[in-house]
Design a protein around this motif. Structure first.
Motif, PDB file in Angstrom:
ATOM      1  N   VAL A 186       4.553  -9.753   7.118  1.00 55.48           N
ATOM      2  CA  VAL A 186       4.700 -10.524   5.855  1.00 55.48           C
ATOM      3  C   VAL A 186       6.303 -11.215   6.028  1.00 55.48           C
ATOM      4  O   VAL A 186       6.673 -11.989   5.205  1.00 55.48           O
ATOM      5  CB  VAL A 186       4.813  -9.143   4.607  1.00 55.48           C
ATOM      6  N   LEU A 187       7.158 -10.513   6.489  1.00 53.78           N
ATOM      7  CA  LEU A 187       8.396 -11.151   6.361  1.00 53.78           C
ATOM      8  C   LEU A 187       7.963 -12.417   6.913  1.00 53.78           C
ATOM      9  O   LEU A 187       9.556 -13.026   6.925  1.00 53.78           O
ATOM     10  CB  LEU A 187       9.618  -9.667   6.846  1.00 53.78           C
ATOM     11  N   VAL A 188       7.840 -11.929   8.212  1.00 51.73           N
ATOM     12  CA  VAL A 188       7.635 -13.413   9.925  1.00 51.73           C
ATOM     13  C   VAL A 188       7.165 -14.298   8.889  1.00 51.73           C
ATOM     14  O   VAL A 188       8.140 -15.553   8.643  1.00 51.73           O
ATOM     15  CB  VAL A 188       7.343 -13.298  10.555  1.00 51.73           C
ATOM     16  N   GLY A 228       9.199 -15.831   5.915  1.00 51.55           N
ATOM     17  CA  GLY A 228      10.422 -16.323   6.276  1.00 51.55           C
ATOM     18  C   GLY A 228      10.090 -18.040   6.897  1.00 51.55           C
ATOM     19  O   GLY A 228      10.408 -19.131   6.585  1.00 51.55           O
ATOM     20  N   ILE A 229       9.179 -18.124   7.879  1.00 56.06           N
ATOM     21  CA  ILE A 229       8.259 -19.247   7.984  1.00 56.06           C
ATOM     22  C   ILE A 229       7.845 -20.214   6.809  1.00 56.06           C
ATOM     23  O   ILE A 229       8.010 -21.735   6.867  1.00 56.06           O
ATOM     24  CB  ILE A 229       6.975 -19.370   8.859  1.00 56.06           C
ATOM     25  N   TYR A 230       7.442 -20.022   5.483  1.00 55.91           N
ATOM     26  CA  TYR A 230       7.223 -20.144   4.465  1.00 55.91           C
ATOM     27  C   TYR A 230       8.549 -21.034   3.727  1.00 55.91           C
ATOM     28  O   TYR A 230       8.504 -21.875   3.387  1.00 55.91           O
ATOM     29  CB  TYR A 230       6.601 -19.386   3.481  1.00 55.91           C
ATOM     30  N   ALA A 285       2.129   0.565   8.595  1.00 52.05           N
ATOM     31  CA  ALA A 285       2.718  -0.251   7.614  1.00 52.05           C
ATOM     32  C   ALA A 285       4.045  -0.847   7.942  1.00 52.05           C
ATOM     33  O   ALA A 285       4.109  -2.089   7.241  1.00 52.05           O
ATOM     34  CB  ALA A 285       3.001   0.899   6.509  1.00 52.05           C
ATOM     35  N   ALA A 286       4.465  -0.598   8.935  1.00 51.48           N
ATOM     36  CA  ALA A 286       6.032  -0.924  10.031  1.00 51.48           C
ATOM     37  C   ALA A 286       5.181  -2.131   9.867  1.00 51.48           C
ATOM     38  O   ALA A 286       5.792  -3.171   9.306  1.00 51.48           O
ATOM     39  CB  ALA A 286       6.683  -0.057  10.573  1.00 51.48           C
TER      40      ALA A 286
END
Length: 206
Positions: A29-31, A34-36, A22-23
């Motif tokens: 998801v965060l990466v 951020g790229i988007y 999960a981590a």
């Protein structure tokens, strides 16, 4: 010395400690987010600095700096300082010209401020009779958004037409301020023979 902690500590950190998958998914998801979002973030080297001010210019031909200061600045400035929203005033007197600058509170209604400044100027009736009417100038700031380069295997005149058409389209969608650079202003060339100049008694200077 070992300590019995009893039940495992709760919370988000302990959950991710027990469920490493999960981590890792959250990190992905965060990466990706951020790229988007990165290309859509507005970046600039210097922050916007918006100064709301109004400048009043009064000309008085032939008057010295001291006369301009005494007869124009000292007469106008008290009335202008009383205008609502004014935070600071500055003035400059030189030969034949007086300049008074008013700075207003951030976010102040500058349209109303222009009207108030005009009313304050109209209330002053003892300016020199031969002085020019006060001219009010409101400084407007514009932040450059982007540059558009137009190029192609055509002549400069055609590129200028493309640029004019593009500016017209921008205006139609609400972009009311744009600047065209890199194209010389149109020139008109008139060729007259020396014989025609002599016949009509016209010199080159005329």
């Amino acid at each position: 010395m070992a300590r019995d902690l009893g039940q495992a500590a709760g919370g988000v950190l302990s959950y991710f400690t027990r469920h490493r998958t999960a981590a890792n998914l959250l990190l992905v998801v965060l990466v990706v987010s951020g790229i988007y979002a990165a290309p859509q973030m507005r970046a600039q080297f210097f922050p916007d600095v918006v100064v709301d001010d109004i400048t009043i210019n009064v000309g008085w031909d032939g008057a010295g700096a001291e006369d301009v200061d005494a007869a124009i600045v000292e007469v106008l400035q008290p009335a202008l300082q009383a205008v609502d929203g004014v935070t600071e005033t500055s003035s400059r007197s030189r030969e034949g010209q007086a300049t008074i600058t008013l700075e207003f509170e951030p976010g102040w209604d500058m349209r109303q401020a222009e009207e108030d400044v005009g009313t304050a100027i109209d209330s002053v009736t003892d300016l020199p009779a031969d002085a020019d009417d006060p001219r009010t100038v409101r400084r407007r700031w514009a932040d450059r958004v982007t540059d558009v380069v137009i190029k192609g295997p055509v002549g400069v005149d055609q590129l200028a037409n493309f640029a004019d058409e593009f500016v017209t389209r921008l205006f139609a969608v609400g972009v009311t301020r744009s600047t065209i650079r890199g194209i010389a202003a149109p020139e008109t060339v008139v060729e007259v023979t020396s014989l025609d100049l002599i016949r009509h008694d016209v010199t080159m200077r005329q």
